[in-house]
Design an enzyme around this catalytic site. Structure first.
Site, PDB file in Angstrom:
ATOM      1  N   LYS A 156       2.643   2.064  14.918  1.00 28.41           N
ATOM      2  CA  LYS A 156       1.817   2.716  13.351  1.00 28.41           C
ATOM      3  C   LYS A 156       1.866   4.027  13.840  1.00 28.41           C
ATOM      4  CE  LYS A 156      -0.187  -0.233  10.263  1.00 28.41           C
ATOM      5  NZ  LYS A 156      -1.268  -1.256  10.195  1.00 28.41           N
ATOM      6  N   GLN A 168      -6.986  -1.227   9.912  1.00 29.94           N
ATOM      7  CA  GLN A 168      -6.669  -1.976  10.541  1.00 29.94           C
ATOM      8  C   GLN A 168      -7.372  -3.273  10.100  1.00 29.94           C
ATOM      9  OE1 GLN A 168      -3.223  -1.861  11.302  1.00 29.94           O
ATOM     10  NE2 GLN A 168      -3.287  -4.194  10.385  1.00 29.94           N
ATOM     11  N   ASP A 217      -2.126   1.556   1.782  1.00 25.91           N
ATOM     12  CA  ASP A 217      -2.539  -0.143   1.755  1.00 25.91           C
ATOM     13  C   ASP A 217      -2.183  -0.221   0.637  1.00 25.91           C
ATOM     14  OD1 ASP A 217      -1.540  -1.403   4.839  1.00 25.91           O
ATOM     15  OD2 ASP A 217      -3.180  -1.311   5.536  1.00 25.91           O
TER      16      ASP A 217
END
Ligand code: NDP
Length: 284
Positions: free
Chosen positions: A53, A97, A120
């Protein structure tokens, strides 16, 4: 023999478009979009995802803000960090994450991220907006699935779309997005009876199960579009999808490879989502 849906190439195009927009912002002396990525603990796979990322952010020109916290971080400490990032006007996207260590309630953490920074798209508000058909940010993997279909001009409207898997991260939002594009959608799961009969009815088959060689050529219709979301390791430890590539390739009209299909698309859509969040914050 199928046409390969080249996720790597489409992802490069998506990231290139984002980069063009960032280059323009830089030229105009404007604020640069920023993505904050939080990693708690030392899960090696998560560390790779986070590194990727960061690499993607560098590639498109975003500011990448990394927060690596020790495994013993408390839920309160993690939430305090999210609150700080929520309040920071220079941060456009926040991502924690997964998985987080067991003593932390992942749901509580994800719900703390401000919906306008929820790149997300795991917050209930984001899921609700998607359900209602008015999303602002899109879940990255399903958005990547739709984008790759669009890039190859594969029409979804009126098609029988079968999604195998009903997770909140992939299956359910993918089904919603296909429905939003006027597909006739069937969702399968572990209790589905005669799965092959259902998958054989699919004009567009999206598999998100997490089992190697789960779908084979006998389970698909001649000319089906096969989108393989699965990321598994086969007996030799090689990365593979849910679909037996050789037999599906022979029968499908289009197919995503693994690697090089949905995986790179997911990464690219995170960049696009962060750009969208920037647009929301800057009222563009
Ligand atoms: P989950 O484990 O959360 O969900 C798997 C789904 O598959 C469940 O809904 C489950 O059904 C269903 N399933 C399991 N066994 C069967 C069966 N025998 N028949 C029919 N359905 C079955 O996984 P995720 O959705 O998170 O991920 C799915 C795959 O996609 C994984 O390989 C993951 O690594 C990959 N992935 C890839 C991404 C990418 O960028 N390429 C991003 C995210 C995930 P039930 O609900 O009944 O248990």
């Amino acid at each position: 023999m199928a046409i390969i849906l080249d996720g790597k190439a489409v992802a490069a195009k998506v990231k290139g478009e984002v980069k063009e927009r960032v280059d323009l912002l830089k030229k105009e002396g404007k604020r640069i979009p920023a993505l904050a990525v939080i990693l708690v603990g030392e899960d090696p796979a998560s560390a790779v995802y986070v590194r990727n990322k960061k690499k993607d952010c560098e590639e498109v020109g975003f500011l990448s803000i990394g927060h690596t916290l020790p495994a013993q971080t408390t839920q309160e400490e993690l939430i305090a960090l999210i609150d700080k990032l929520n309040a920071d006007d220079t941060v456009d996207g926040i991502l924690c994450q997964l998985p987080v260590p067991k003593h932390i309630d992942a749901g509580a953490v994800l719900e703390r991220i401000a919906p306008d920074k929820d790149v997300d798209c795991f917050h209930p508000v984001s899921a609700g907006k998607l359900f209602r058909g008015t999303p602002s940010l899109l879940p990255c993997t399903p958005a990547g699935v739709i984008r790759i279909l669009d890039e190859y001009s594969i029409d979804i409207a009126g098609k029988n779309c079968v999604v195998v898997g009903r997770s909140n991260i992939v299956g359910k939002p993918a089904a919603m997005m296909l429905l939003d594009r006027n597909g006739t959608v069937t969702v399968c799961h572990s209790k589905t009876k005669d799965l092959a009969k259902v998958t054989k009815s699919a004009d567009i088959l999206v598999s998100a199960v997490g089992r190697a060689d789960f779908i084979n050529g006998d389970m698909i219709k001649e000319g089906a579009v096969v989108v393989d979301v699965g990321m598994n390791r086969n007996a030799e430890g090689k990365l593979c999808g849910d679909c037996d590539y050789a037999s599906c390739y022979e029968k499908a009209s289009y197919i995503t490879p693994v690697p090089g299909g949905v995986g790179p698309m997911t990464r690219a859509m995170l960049m696009e989502n962060t750009m969208t969040a920037y647009g929301i914050h800057e009222k563009l």
